[in-house]
Write a protein that holds these residues in place. Structure first.
Motif, PDB file in Angstrom:
ATOM      1  N   HIS A 101       0.821  -1.220   0.000  1.00 12.37           N
ATOM      2  CA  HIS A 101       0.000   0.000   0.000  1.00 12.37           C
ATOM      3  C   HIS A 101       0.851   1.265   0.000  1.00 12.37           C
ATOM      4  N   ALA A 102       0.153   2.410  -0.122  1.00 16.51           N
ATOM      5  CA  ALA A 102       0.833   3.707  -0.161  1.00 16.51           C
ATOM      6  C   ALA A 102       1.043   4.292   1.227  1.00 16.51           C
ATOM      7  N   PHE A 103       0.109   4.040   2.140  1.00 22.96           N
ATOM      8  CA  PHE A 103       0.226   4.664   3.456  1.00 22.96           C
ATOM      9  C   PHE A 103      -0.535   3.868   4.510  1.00 22.96           C
ATOM     10  N   HIS A 104      -0.165   4.145   5.761  1.00 19.81           N
ATOM     11  CA  HIS A 104      -0.790   3.489   6.914  1.00 19.81           C
ATOM     12  C   HIS A 104      -1.012   4.512   8.019  1.00 19.81           C
ATOM     13  N   ARG A 105      -2.131   4.391   8.698  1.00 24.31           N
ATOM     14  CA  ARG A 105      -2.400   5.220   9.874  1.00 24.31           C
ATOM     15  C   ARG A 105      -1.783   4.553  11.103  1.00 24.31           C
ATOM     16  N   VAL A 106      -1.240   5.400  11.981  1.00 27.48           N
ATOM     17  CA  VAL A 106      -0.573   4.923  13.187  1.00 27.48           C
ATOM     18  C   VAL A 106      -1.315   5.470  14.407  1.00 27.48           C
ATOM     19  N   ARG A 107      -1.450   4.650  15.428  1.00 28.15           N
ATOM     20  CA  ARG A 107      -2.148   5.050  16.653  1.00 28.15           C
ATOM     21  C   ARG A 107      -1.406   6.188  17.347  1.00 28.15           C
ATOM     22  N   ILE A 108      -2.189   7.154  17.845  1.00 29.88           N
ATOM     23  CA  ILE A 108      -1.648   8.287  18.573  1.00 29.88           C
ATOM     24  C   ILE A 108      -2.237   8.280  19.982  1.00 29.88           C
ATOM     25  N   ASP A 109      -1.374   8.329  20.988  1.00 33.84           N
ATOM     26  CA  ASP A 109      -1.798   8.426  22.384  1.00 33.84           C
ATOM     27  C   ASP A 109      -1.597   9.863  22.844  1.00 33.84           C
ATOM     28  N   ASN A 110      -2.701  10.562  23.090  1.00 31.10           N
ATOM     29  CA  ASN A 110      -2.662  11.988  23.396  1.00 31.10           C
ATOM     30  C   ASN A 110      -2.604  12.243  24.903  1.00 31.10           C
ATOM     31  N   TYR A 111      -1.653  13.075  25.307  1.00 25.73           N
ATOM     32  CA  TYR A 111      -1.483  13.430  26.714  1.00 25.73           C
ATOM     33  C   TYR A 111      -1.711  14.924  26.914  1.00 25.73           C
ATOM     34  N   VAL A 112      -2.448  15.261  27.971  1.00 23.00           N
ATOM     35  CA  VAL A 112      -2.524  16.630  28.462  1.00 23.00           C
ATOM     36  C   VAL A 112      -1.780  16.627  29.792  1.00 23.00           C
ATOM     37  N   GLY A 113      -0.614  17.249  29.799  1.00 24.79           N
ATOM     38  CA  GLY A 113       0.265  17.081  30.944  1.00 24.79           C
ATOM     39  C   GLY A 113       0.686  15.619  31.030  1.00 24.79           C
ATOM     40  N   ILE A 160      -1.839   0.620  12.140  1.00 27.50           N
ATOM     41  CA  ILE A 160      -0.828   0.120  13.080  1.00 27.50           C
ATOM     42  C   ILE A 160      -1.222   0.574  14.473  1.00 27.50           C
ATOM     43  N   THR A 161      -1.708  -0.350  15.285  1.00 29.32           N
ATOM     44  CA  THR A 161      -2.262   0.005  16.589  1.00 29.32           C
ATOM     45  C   THR A 161      -1.667  -0.812  17.731  1.00 29.32           C
ATOM     46  N   SER A 162      -0.629  -1.595  17.465  1.00 24.38           N
ATOM     47  CA  SER A 162      -0.049  -2.432  18.514  1.00 24.38           C
ATOM     48  C   SER A 162       0.590  -1.591  19.610  1.00 24.38           C
ATOM     49  N   ALA A 163       1.027  -0.399  19.271  1.00 23.20           N
ATOM     50  CA  ALA A 163       1.550   0.573  20.229  1.00 23.20           C
ATOM     51  C   ALA A 163       1.266   1.949  19.656  1.00 23.20           C
ATOM     52  N   GLY A 164       1.250   2.942  20.518  1.00 23.28           N
ATOM     53  CA  GLY A 164       0.906   4.281  20.062  1.00 23.28           C
ATOM     54  C   GLY A 164       2.042   5.267  20.225  1.00 23.28           C
ATOM     55  N   ILE A 165       2.092   6.247  19.336  1.00 28.62           N
ATOM     56  CA  ILE A 165       3.029   7.354  19.467  1.00 28.62           C
ATOM     57  C   ILE A 165       2.554   8.258  20.599  1.00 28.62           C
ATOM     58  N   ARG A 166       3.458   8.610  21.498  1.00 28.88           N
ATOM     59  CA  ARG A 166       3.110   9.509  22.595  1.00 28.88           C
ATOM     60  C   ARG A 166       3.071  10.941  22.074  1.00 28.88           C
ATOM     61  N   HIS A 167       1.901  11.547  22.158  1.00 31.69           N
ATOM     62  CA  HIS A 167       1.720  12.920  21.691  1.00 31.69           C
ATOM     63  C   HIS A 167       1.436  13.804  22.896  1.00 31.69           C
ATOM     64  N   VAL A 169       0.183  16.701  23.622  1.00 31.16           N
ATOM     65  CA  VAL A 169      -0.580  17.662  22.838  1.00 31.16           C
ATOM     66  C   VAL A 169      -0.724  19.006  23.547  1.00 31.16           C
ATOM     67  N   ASP A 170      -0.962  19.001  24.851  1.00 29.74           N
ATOM     68  CA  ASP A 170      -1.089  20.235  25.624  1.00 29.74           C
ATOM     69  C   ASP A 170      -0.475  20.035  26.999  1.00 29.74           C
ATOM     70  N   ARG A 171       0.042  21.121  27.579  1.00 31.31           N
ATOM     71  CA  ARG A 171       0.625  21.029  28.919  1.00 31.31           C
ATOM     72  C   ARG A 171      -0.448  21.080  30.005  1.00 31.31           C
ATOM     73  N   ASP A 172      -1.496  21.872  29.763  1.00 29.12           N
ATOM     74  CA  ASP A 172      -2.566  22.052  30.740  1.00 29.12           C
ATOM     75  C   ASP A 172      -3.749  22.690  30.021  1.00 29.12           C
ATOM     76  N   ILE A 173      -4.786  23.068  30.790  1.00 27.92           N
ATOM     77  CA  ILE A 173      -5.988  23.644  30.178  1.00 27.92           C
ATOM     78  C   ILE A 173      -5.668  24.973  29.495  1.00 27.92           C
ATOM     79  N   SER A 174      -4.858  25.794  30.138  1.00 29.02           N
ATOM     80  CA  SER A 174      -4.515  27.080  29.525  1.00 29.02           C
ATOM     81  C   SER A 174      -3.796  26.880  28.190  1.00 29.02           C
ATOM     82  N   ASP A 175      -2.915  25.890  28.131  1.00 28.76           N
ATOM     83  CA  ASP A 175      -2.208  25.588  26.892  1.00 28.76           C
ATOM     84  C   ASP A 175      -3.195  25.130  25.814  1.00 28.76           C
TER      85      ASP A 175
END
Length: 254
Positions: A101-113, A160-167, A169-175
Protein backbone atom coordinates in the motif's frame (compact mmCIF):
# COMPACT_ATOMS: atom_id res chain seq x y z
CA UNK A 1 13.52 -0.78 2.68
CA UNK A 2 15.02 2.47 3.98
CA UNK A 3 12.91 4.52 6.36
CA UNK A 4 13.27 8.31 6.70
CA UNK A 5 12.00 10.04 9.84
CA UNK A 6 10.76 13.59 9.22
CA UNK A 7 10.16 16.31 11.81
CA UNK A 8 8.84 19.77 10.90
CA UNK A 9 9.22 22.33 13.70
CA UNK A 10 9.60 25.94 14.72
CA UNK A 11 11.41 27.00 17.91
CA UNK A 12 11.13 23.56 19.52
CA UNK A 13 14.59 23.28 21.12
CA UNK A 14 13.07 22.15 24.42
CA UNK A 15 11.09 19.26 22.94
CA UNK A 16 13.27 18.22 20.01
CA UNK A 17 15.85 16.21 21.99
CA UNK A 18 13.34 13.62 23.24
CA UNK A 19 11.58 13.50 19.87
CA UNK A 20 14.76 12.99 17.86
CA UNK A 21 16.16 10.45 20.32
CA UNK A 22 13.01 8.37 19.83
CA UNK A 23 13.63 8.39 16.06
CA UNK A 24 17.17 6.96 16.28
CA UNK A 25 16.16 3.57 14.74
CA UNK A 26 15.29 5.29 11.44
CA UNK A 27 17.75 5.08 8.54
CA UNK A 28 17.62 8.83 7.92
CA UNK A 29 16.56 11.80 10.04
CA UNK A 30 15.39 15.02 8.35
CA UNK A 31 14.42 18.12 10.32
CA UNK A 32 12.70 21.12 8.72
CA UNK A 33 12.96 24.36 10.71
CA UNK A 34 10.61 27.18 9.81
CA UNK A 35 11.94 30.60 10.93
CA UNK A 36 13.43 29.14 14.11
CA UNK A 37 15.39 31.54 16.29
CA UNK A 38 16.22 29.25 19.21
CA UNK A 39 18.71 26.37 19.47
CA UNK A 40 16.61 23.95 17.39
CA UNK A 41 19.23 23.78 14.61
CA UNK A 42 22.01 22.87 17.06
CA UNK A 43 19.82 20.18 18.62
CA UNK A 44 19.02 18.70 15.20
CA UNK A 45 22.67 18.59 14.17
CA UNK A 46 23.66 16.99 17.47
CA UNK A 47 21.30 14.12 16.66
CA UNK A 48 22.75 13.65 13.18
CA UNK A 49 19.79 15.11 11.33
CA UNK A 50 19.91 16.59 7.86
CA UNK A 51 18.65 20.13 8.26
CA UNK A 52 16.33 22.09 5.96
CA UNK A 53 15.86 25.71 7.05
CA UNK A 54 13.60 28.32 5.49
CA UNK A 55 10.49 30.41 5.75
CA UNK A 56 7.05 29.15 4.76
CA UNK A 57 3.76 30.95 5.30
CA UNK A 58 1.71 27.78 4.87
CA UNK A 59 1.95 24.58 6.89
CA UNK A 60 1.29 22.49 3.81
CA UNK A 61 4.24 24.02 1.95
CA UNK A 62 6.74 23.49 4.77
CA UNK A 63 5.68 19.88 5.19
CA UNK A 64 5.99 19.26 1.46
CA UNK A 65 9.52 20.70 1.60
CA UNK A 66 10.38 18.15 4.26
CA UNK A 67 8.93 15.26 2.29
CA UNK A 68 10.91 16.33 -0.77
CA UNK A 69 14.13 16.29 1.29
CA UNK A 70 13.70 12.67 2.40
CA UNK A 71 15.48 9.94 0.43
CA UNK A 72 14.09 6.78 2.07
CA UNK A 73 11.66 4.38 0.43
CA UNK A 74 9.22 5.12 3.26
CA UNK A 75 8.72 8.20 5.44
CA UNK A 76 7.55 8.47 9.05
CA UNK A 77 6.35 12.04 9.65
CA UNK A 78 6.09 13.11 13.29
CA UNK A 79 5.89 16.40 15.18
CA UNK A 80 8.28 17.76 17.78
CA UNK A 81 5.78 17.06 20.56
CA UNK A 82 5.59 13.36 19.64
CA UNK A 83 7.71 10.39 20.75
CA UNK A 84 7.93 7.02 18.99
CA UNK A 85 8.20 4.32 21.69
CA UNK A 86 10.69 1.45 21.22
CA UNK A 87 7.90 -1.13 21.13
CA UNK A 88 6.40 0.48 18.01
CA UNK A 89 9.49 0.13 15.81
CA UNK A 90 9.13 -3.62 15.08
CA UNK A 91 5.60 -3.02 13.76
CA UNK A 92 6.79 -0.12 11.60
CA UNK A 93 9.63 -2.18 10.13
CA UNK A 94 7.42 -5.20 9.53
CA UNK A 95 4.85 -3.03 7.76
CA UNK A 96 7.22 -1.37 5.31
CA UNK A 97 8.89 -4.70 4.55
CA UNK A 98 5.65 -6.33 3.41
CA UNK A 99 3.08 -3.63 2.60
CA UNK A 100 1.84 -3.20 -1.00
CA UNK A 101 0.00 0.00 0.00
CA UNK A 102 0.83 3.71 -0.16
CA UNK A 103 0.23 4.66 3.46
CA UNK A 104 -0.79 3.49 6.91
CA UNK A 105 -2.40 5.22 9.87
CA UNK A 106 -0.57 4.92 13.19
CA UNK A 107 -2.15 5.05 16.65
CA UNK A 108 -1.65 8.29 18.57
CA UNK A 109 -1.80 8.43 22.38
CA UNK A 110 -2.66 11.99 23.40
CA UNK A 111 -1.48 13.43 26.71
CA UNK A 112 -2.52 16.63 28.46
CA UNK A 113 0.27 17.08 30.94
CA UNK A 114 0.84 13.61 32.38
CA UNK A 115 -2.74 12.47 31.76
CA UNK A 116 -3.45 10.06 28.89
CA UNK A 117 -6.80 10.94 27.31
CA UNK A 118 -8.04 8.13 25.10
CA UNK A 119 -11.55 9.27 24.16
CA UNK A 120 -13.28 12.28 22.65
CA UNK A 121 -10.69 13.57 20.19
CA UNK A 122 -11.92 14.85 16.85
CA UNK A 123 -13.23 17.88 15.01
CA UNK A 124 -9.76 18.94 13.81
CA UNK A 125 -8.68 19.41 17.43
CA UNK A 126 -7.04 16.03 17.94
CA UNK A 127 -6.92 12.53 16.54
CA UNK A 128 -6.11 9.02 17.71
CA UNK A 129 -4.94 7.84 14.27
CA UNK A 130 -2.80 9.69 11.73
CA UNK A 131 -1.58 8.70 8.22
CA UNK A 132 2.08 9.33 9.01
CA UNK A 133 3.77 6.23 7.56
CA UNK A 134 3.85 6.43 3.77
CA UNK A 135 5.86 5.65 0.66
CA UNK A 136 7.92 8.49 -0.74
CA UNK A 137 6.05 10.14 -3.61
CA UNK A 138 2.54 9.21 -2.47
CA UNK A 139 1.63 12.05 -0.08
CA UNK A 140 1.17 15.76 -0.73
CA UNK A 141 -0.12 18.41 1.65
CA UNK A 142 -2.43 21.13 0.35
CA UNK A 143 -1.53 24.83 0.57
CA UNK A 144 -3.27 25.73 3.84
CA UNK A 145 -2.15 27.22 7.16
CA UNK A 146 -3.74 24.84 9.66
CA UNK A 147 -4.75 21.18 9.30
CA UNK A 148 -4.07 21.23 5.54
CA UNK A 149 -5.78 18.59 3.48
CA UNK A 150 -3.95 15.67 1.90
CA UNK A 151 -3.76 14.28 -1.62
CA UNK A 152 -2.74 10.63 -1.95
CA UNK A 153 -1.50 8.43 -4.74
CA UNK A 154 -2.22 4.81 -3.89
CA UNK A 155 -4.24 2.85 -1.36
CA UNK A 156 -4.44 2.81 2.43
CA UNK A 157 -3.16 -0.24 4.28
CA UNK A 158 -4.01 -1.71 7.66
CA UNK A 159 -3.77 0.49 10.72
CA UNK A 160 -0.83 0.12 13.08
CA UNK A 161 -2.26 0.00 16.59
CA UNK A 162 -0.05 -2.43 18.51
CA UNK A 163 1.55 0.57 20.23
CA UNK A 164 0.91 4.28 20.06
CA UNK A 165 3.03 7.35 19.47
CA UNK A 166 3.11 9.51 22.59
CA UNK A 167 1.72 12.92 21.69
CA UNK A 168 2.20 15.60 24.35
CA UNK A 169 -0.58 17.66 22.84
CA UNK A 170 -1.09 20.24 25.62
CA UNK A 171 0.63 21.03 28.92
CA UNK A 172 -2.57 22.05 30.74
CA UNK A 173 -5.99 23.64 30.18
CA UNK A 174 -4.51 27.08 29.53
CA UNK A 175 -2.21 25.59 26.89
CA UNK A 176 -5.20 23.89 25.26
CA UNK A 177 -7.09 27.19 25.07
CA UNK A 178 -4.07 28.96 23.60
CA UNK A 179 -3.91 26.23 20.95
CA UNK A 180 -7.58 26.81 20.14
CA UNK A 181 -6.83 30.51 19.68
CA UNK A 182 -3.86 29.80 17.37
CA UNK A 183 -5.72 27.20 15.32
CA UNK A 184 -8.81 29.37 14.85
CA UNK A 185 -6.71 32.38 13.80
CA UNK A 186 -4.85 30.31 11.21
CA UNK A 187 -8.13 28.82 9.97
CA UNK A 188 -9.63 32.32 9.67
CA UNK A 189 -6.73 33.28 7.42
CA UNK A 190 -7.36 30.17 5.29
CA UNK A 191 -11.07 31.04 5.00
CA UNK A 192 -10.29 34.59 3.92
CA UNK A 193 -7.70 33.40 1.40
CA UNK A 194 -10.26 31.01 -0.09
CA UNK A 195 -12.83 33.80 -0.34
CA UNK A 196 -15.50 31.80 1.50
CA UNK A 197 -15.92 32.21 5.26
CA UNK A 198 -19.28 30.41 5.33
CA UNK A 199 -22.38 31.55 7.19
CA UNK A 200 -23.00 32.03 10.90
CA UNK A 201 -25.94 29.56 11.06
CA UNK A 202 -23.92 26.84 9.31
CA UNK A 203 -21.02 27.30 11.69
CA UNK A 204 -23.29 27.26 14.74
CA UNK A 205 -24.68 23.93 13.51
CA UNK A 206 -21.14 22.68 12.87
CA UNK A 207 -20.13 23.71 16.38
CA UNK A 208 -23.00 21.84 18.03
CA UNK A 209 -22.53 18.79 15.80
CA UNK A 210 -18.84 18.52 16.67
CA UNK A 211 -19.48 18.88 20.38
CA UNK A 212 -22.01 16.04 20.29
CA UNK A 213 -19.82 13.86 18.10
CA UNK A 214 -16.75 14.21 20.32
CA UNK A 215 -18.58 13.89 23.63
CA UNK A 216 -21.07 11.16 22.66
CA UNK A 217 -20.02 9.27 19.51
CA UNK A 218 -16.30 9.42 20.33
CA UNK A 219 -17.05 8.68 24.00
CA UNK A 220 -15.57 11.82 25.47
CA UNK A 221 -17.95 11.36 28.40
CA UNK A 222 -15.64 8.56 29.60
CA UNK A 223 -12.98 11.20 30.32
CA UNK A 224 -15.21 13.26 32.60
CA UNK A 225 -14.55 16.99 32.55
CA UNK A 226 -11.57 16.55 30.22
CA UNK A 227 -13.81 14.99 27.59
CA UNK A 228 -16.26 17.87 27.88
CA UNK A 229 -13.46 20.41 27.54
CA UNK A 230 -12.07 18.73 24.43
CA UNK A 231 -15.56 18.52 22.89
CA UNK A 232 -16.15 22.23 23.52
CA UNK A 233 -12.81 23.17 21.95
CA UNK A 234 -13.43 20.94 18.92
CA UNK A 235 -16.85 22.53 18.43
CA UNK A 236 -15.69 26.10 18.93
CA UNK A 237 -12.77 25.77 16.48
CA UNK A 238 -14.76 26.34 13.24
CA UNK A 239 -17.13 28.84 14.87
CA UNK A 240 -14.30 30.98 16.24
CA UNK A 241 -12.49 30.83 12.89
CA UNK A 242 -15.65 32.05 11.14
CA UNK A 243 -16.20 34.86 13.64
CA UNK A 244 -12.57 36.01 13.42
CA UNK A 245 -12.76 36.09 9.62
CA UNK A 246 -16.12 37.85 9.73
CA UNK A 247 -15.53 40.39 12.51
CA UNK A 248 -11.77 40.99 12.28
CA UNK A 249 -10.75 40.31 8.66
CA UNK A 250 -8.01 42.92 8.74
CA UNK A 251 -6.24 41.05 11.55
CA UNK A 252 -6.34 37.65 9.87
CA UNK A 253 -5.92 38.34 6.18
CA UNK A 254 -2.56 36.78 5.30
Amino acid sequence: MRLSALVVARNEAARLPACLASLAPADELVVVLDRSTDASAEVARAHGARLVEGEWALEGDRRNAGIAACTGDWILEVDADERVPPELWPALRATIAASPHAFHRVRIDNYVGDRLILHGWGGSFGTTLKPILFRRGTKRWRAQRVHPGLDWTGTEGERITSAGIRHEVDRDISDMLRRLDRYSSAKAADLLAAGDIGSLPDNIRRCLSRILKCYVARKGYKEGGWGLLIALCAGLFPLLAHLKARLEPERHRG
